[in-house]
Design an enzyme around this catalytic site. Structure first.
Site, PDB file in Angstrom:
ATOM      1  N   GLU A  77      -2.393  -6.465   5.847  1.00 40.57           N
ATOM      2  CA  GLU A  77      -1.617  -7.695   5.968  1.00 40.57           C
ATOM      3  C   GLU A  77      -0.139  -7.334   6.096  1.00 40.57           C
ATOM      4  OE1 GLU A  77      -0.756 -11.742   3.365  1.00 40.57           O
ATOM      5  OE2 GLU A  77      -1.441  -9.937   2.356  1.00 40.57           O
ATOM      6  N   HIS A 113      -7.866  -6.473   1.371  1.00 43.44           N
ATOM      7  CA  HIS A 113      -6.731  -6.114   2.222  1.00 43.44           C
ATOM      8  C   HIS A 113      -5.632  -5.449   1.397  1.00 43.44           C
ATOM      9  CE1 HIS A 113      -5.253 -10.058   0.754  1.00 43.44           C
ATOM     10  NE2 HIS A 113      -4.041  -9.532   0.925  1.00 43.44           N
ATOM     11  N   HIS A 173       0.524   5.043  -0.041  1.00 39.07           N
ATOM     12  CA  HIS A 173       0.243   5.095   1.392  1.00 39.07           C
ATOM     13  C   HIS A 173      -1.131   4.512   1.685  1.00 39.07           C
ATOM     14  CE1 HIS A 173      -1.544   8.861  -0.148  1.00 39.07           C
ATOM     15  NE2 HIS A 173      -2.468   8.637   0.762  1.00 39.07           N
ATOM     16  N   GLU A 175      -1.815   8.119   5.919  1.00 37.85           N
ATOM     17  CA  GLU A 175      -2.437   9.439   5.935  1.00 37.85           C
ATOM     18  C   GLU A 175      -3.565   9.432   6.958  1.00 37.85           C
ATOM     19  OE1 GLU A 175      -4.912  12.350   2.845  1.00 37.85           O
ATOM     20  OE2 GLU A 175      -4.086  10.450   2.142  1.00 37.85           O
TER      21      GLU A 175
END
Length: 122
Positions: A56, A7, A75, A117
């Protein structure tokens, strides 16, 4: 030894606003929510229902000031199965913050200023 992604975490000010943004903009769904016994923060894990990777979201109970994202040179990235439809949808939402037409990509911005993105499926 081998590692795999599990994550990514970002801290948010308004948890429900952020959950709704990722649901509306990217179709992410809540997979788990955690409240510690002292109720000092809440974690929400979001998934894409395709991969095991999660986003998360952490919301600190007493946090009132926006997070300093520095130059925001990081990003997330997602693949759109229908890039043109995704672009039109995000344009209508008003969340596109940067476009790089020569590269065939664009970025959307969440309520806390984090960028994602969007790339076409290859």
């Amino acid at each position: 030894m081998k590692f795999s992604f599990d994550h990514n975490n970002i801290n948010v000010l308004d948890l429900e606003k952020s959950v709704e943004f990722y649901k509306e903009a990217l179709g992410f769904v809540e997979t788990r929510r955690h409240h510690p016994s002292d109720d000092s923060f809440t974690l929400v894990f979001l998934g894409d229902e395709t991969t095991q990777h999660k986003l998360e979201l952490t919301c600190m109970k007493d946090r009132t000031e926006p997070y300093n994202l520095g130059e925001n040179e990081f990003h997330l990235a997602v693949v759109a199965d229908n890039y043109d439809e995704a672009y039109a949808y995000h344009k209508k939402m008003g969340c596109i913050c940067y476009e790089n037409k020569p590269m065939g990509i664009y970025f959307i911005m969440d309520p806390d200023g984090y960028w994602t993105e969007v790339i076409p499926k290859k």
